[in-house]
Motif scaffolding. Sequence first.
Motif, PDB file in Angstrom:
ATOM      1  N   ILE A  17       0.818  -1.214   0.000  1.00  0.00           N
ATOM      2  CA  ILE A  17       0.000   0.000   0.000  1.00  0.00           C
ATOM      3  C   ILE A  17       0.855   1.268   0.000  1.00  0.00           C
ATOM      4  CG2 ILE A  17      -1.974  -1.082   1.147  1.00  0.00           C
ATOM      5  CD1 ILE A  17      -0.924   0.290   3.775  1.00  0.00           C
ATOM      6  N   CYS A  18       2.145   1.122  -0.199  1.00  0.00           N
ATOM      7  CA  CYS A  18       3.040   2.286  -0.181  1.00  0.00           C
ATOM      8  C   CYS A  18       2.617   3.313  -1.236  1.00  0.00           C
ATOM      9  CB  CYS A  18       4.481   1.834  -0.430  1.00  0.00           C
ATOM     10  SG  CYS A  18       5.644   3.211  -0.559  1.00  0.00           S
ATOM     11  N   PHE A  19       2.631   4.592  -0.845  1.00  0.00           N
ATOM     12  CA  PHE A  19       2.235   5.656  -1.780  1.00  0.00           C
ATOM     13  C   PHE A  19       3.096   5.627  -3.045  1.00  0.00           C
ATOM     14  CE2 PHE A  19       2.352   9.914  -3.598  1.00  0.00           C
ATOM     15  CZ  PHE A  19       1.005  10.196  -3.701  1.00  0.00           C
ATOM     16  N   GLY A  20       4.371   5.359  -2.890  1.00  0.00           N
ATOM     17  CA  GLY A  20       5.262   5.393  -4.051  1.00  0.00           C
ATOM     18  C   GLY A  20       5.205   4.156  -4.914  1.00  0.00           C
ATOM     19  N   ASN A  25      -2.194   0.690  -3.693  1.00  0.00           N
ATOM     20  CA  ASN A  25      -2.530   2.066  -3.298  1.00  0.00           C
ATOM     21  C   ASN A  25      -3.157   2.757  -4.504  1.00  0.00           C
ATOM     22  OD1 ASN A  25      -2.564   4.879  -2.719  1.00  0.00           O
ATOM     23  ND2 ASN A  25      -0.929   4.604  -1.212  1.00  0.00           N
ATOM     24  N   GLU A  27      -4.250   5.602  -5.011  1.00  0.00           N
ATOM     25  CA  GLU A  27      -3.879   7.006  -5.273  1.00  0.00           C
ATOM     26  C   GLU A  27      -2.369   7.189  -5.392  1.00  0.00           C
ATOM     27  OE1 GLU A  27      -6.411   9.801  -2.839  1.00  0.00           O
ATOM     28  OE2 GLU A  27      -7.028   7.886  -2.000  1.00  0.00           O
ATOM     29  N   GLY A  28      -1.635   6.077  -5.398  1.00  0.00           N
ATOM     30  CA  GLY A  28      -0.178   6.159  -5.370  1.00  0.00           C
ATOM     31  C   GLY A  28       0.464   6.272  -6.746  1.00  0.00           C
ATOM     32  N   LYS A 155       6.972  -5.900   5.338  1.00  0.00           N
ATOM     33  CA  LYS A 155       6.404  -4.880   4.453  1.00  0.00           C
ATOM     34  C   LYS A 155       6.173  -5.346   3.017  1.00  0.00           C
ATOM     35  CE  LYS A 155       8.965  -1.513   2.832  1.00  0.00           C
ATOM     36  NZ  LYS A 155       9.904  -0.387   2.689  1.00  0.00           N
TER      37      LYS A 155
ATOM     38  N   CYS B  49      -3.769   7.324   2.318  1.00  0.00           N
ATOM     39  CA  CYS B  49      -3.023   6.988   1.086  1.00  0.00           C
ATOM     40  C   CYS B  49      -1.552   7.374   1.184  1.00  0.00           C
ATOM     41  CB  CYS B  49      -3.663   7.649  -0.130  1.00  0.00           C
ATOM     42  SG  CYS B  49      -3.506   9.440  -0.163  1.00  0.00           S
ATOM     43  N   HIS B  50      -1.179   8.134   2.193  1.00  0.00           N
ATOM     44  CA  HIS B  50       0.217   8.579   2.310  1.00  0.00           C
ATOM     45  C   HIS B  50       1.100   7.622   3.109  1.00  0.00           C
ATOM     46  CE1 HIS B  50      -1.922  12.627   1.744  1.00  0.00           C
ATOM     47  NE2 HIS B  50      -1.382  12.278   0.598  1.00  0.00           N
ATOM     48  N   THR B  51       0.631   6.406   3.218  1.00  0.00           N
ATOM     49  CA  THR B  51       1.309   5.387   4.010  1.00  0.00           C
ATOM     50  C   THR B  51       2.474   4.749   3.248  1.00  0.00           C
ATOM     51  OG1 THR B  51      -0.770   4.941   5.124  1.00  0.00           O
ATOM     52  CG2 THR B  51       0.850   3.171   5.163  1.00  0.00           C
ATOM     53  N   SER B  52       3.424   4.199   4.013  1.00  0.00           N
ATOM     54  CA  SER B  52       4.475   3.361   3.423  1.00  0.00           C
ATOM     55  C   SER B  52       4.104   1.908   3.691  1.00  0.00           C
ATOM     56  CB  SER B  52       5.821   3.694   4.048  1.00  0.00           C
ATOM     57  OG  SER B  52       6.802   2.812   3.589  1.00  0.00           O
ATOM     58  N   SER B  58       4.787   7.355   4.508  1.00  0.00           N
ATOM     59  CA  SER B  58       5.786   7.160   3.455  1.00  0.00           C
ATOM     60  C   SER B  58       6.952   8.125   3.627  1.00  0.00           C
ATOM     61  CB  SER B  58       5.109   7.409   2.095  1.00  0.00           C
ATOM     62  OG  SER B  58       6.050   7.819   1.123  1.00  0.00           O
TER      63      SER B  58
END
Lengths: 157, 157
Positions: A17-20, A25, A27-28, A155, B49-52, B58
């Motif tokens: 689910i990491c944003f990057g 995710n 919205e990532g 992770k 959504c800003h999770t890592s 993140s």
Amino acid sequence: MRKLEDSLQATYSPNGICFGCGPKNSEGLHIKSRPEGDSVVADWLPESCHTSFPGYVSGGIIAILLDCHGNITAGYSLMKQKGLDAPPGTVTSEISIKYLKPTPTGKVLHLKARATRMEGSKVTVESTLDVEGVQTVSMRGVYVAVREGHPAFNKWS
Amino acid sequence: MRKLEDSLQATYSPNGICFGCGPKNSEGLHIKSRPEGDSVVADWLPESCHTSFPGYVSGGIIAILLDCHGNITAGYSLMKQKGLDAPPGTVTSEISIKYLKPTPTGKVLHLKARATRMEGSKVTVESTLDVEGVQTVSMRGVYVAVREGHPAFNKWS
């Protein structure tokens, strides 16, 4: 070592689910990193919302791309070195990024990273970002595989 | 020096489209930086959504926050030093970020930055991120005011 799906993230972190770089995710940024020789590469096309000032990509977006790409490079390099089935959970200890020139929008950004030093659980990754063959950014990051009990331990799974 | 609206970005860059700090980027992070003594501070609440990895922000999102916040700190510091009406357009030359511990989600992130060295058009900014008084990240960035003709020259206007 599993058969590579379309990216290291899709292969080893399909529920990430990491944003990057998390495939899940919605919205990532969905960076897709893949091995190429002794490096790990990725191609990514910025959208208009990823701008800093008109015509150029946000340096912060570039930092996310290089950090996530460096992270999976570190994990994948440890996996190969230690003969593991999957990358260990790695976190970023530090990153240093040099912005050599503005990075234009509307073109594919090409990331290339390589583990340049490995000491136990610590991996130094050096990477570049280029656009149509012109390098605009460089990064040096230090990543660490965490122990069981750390929230990032699983992770990638 | 204009009267401060709710943030330096709203005051000096009301039409800004930067992903990290542009008031007019509908998909951006909308960092709102404000002067406080000789520092510039900001508070920002991450979304899910800003999770890592589950429960933690993140590191790339943190890099965006610190970079944009550092950038306006540099521009605002130059504005004050030179007695200008608005910050000059500044770009990031380099950033170095140390992630001291994981940054939890669901809580306000507090950013504090200060120009620690100014030489002509070049400003070094040092900053911290803390959550409920516990520091989790530090940054050192070097920002440069660009000359007329550079695409970032009028970035704040």
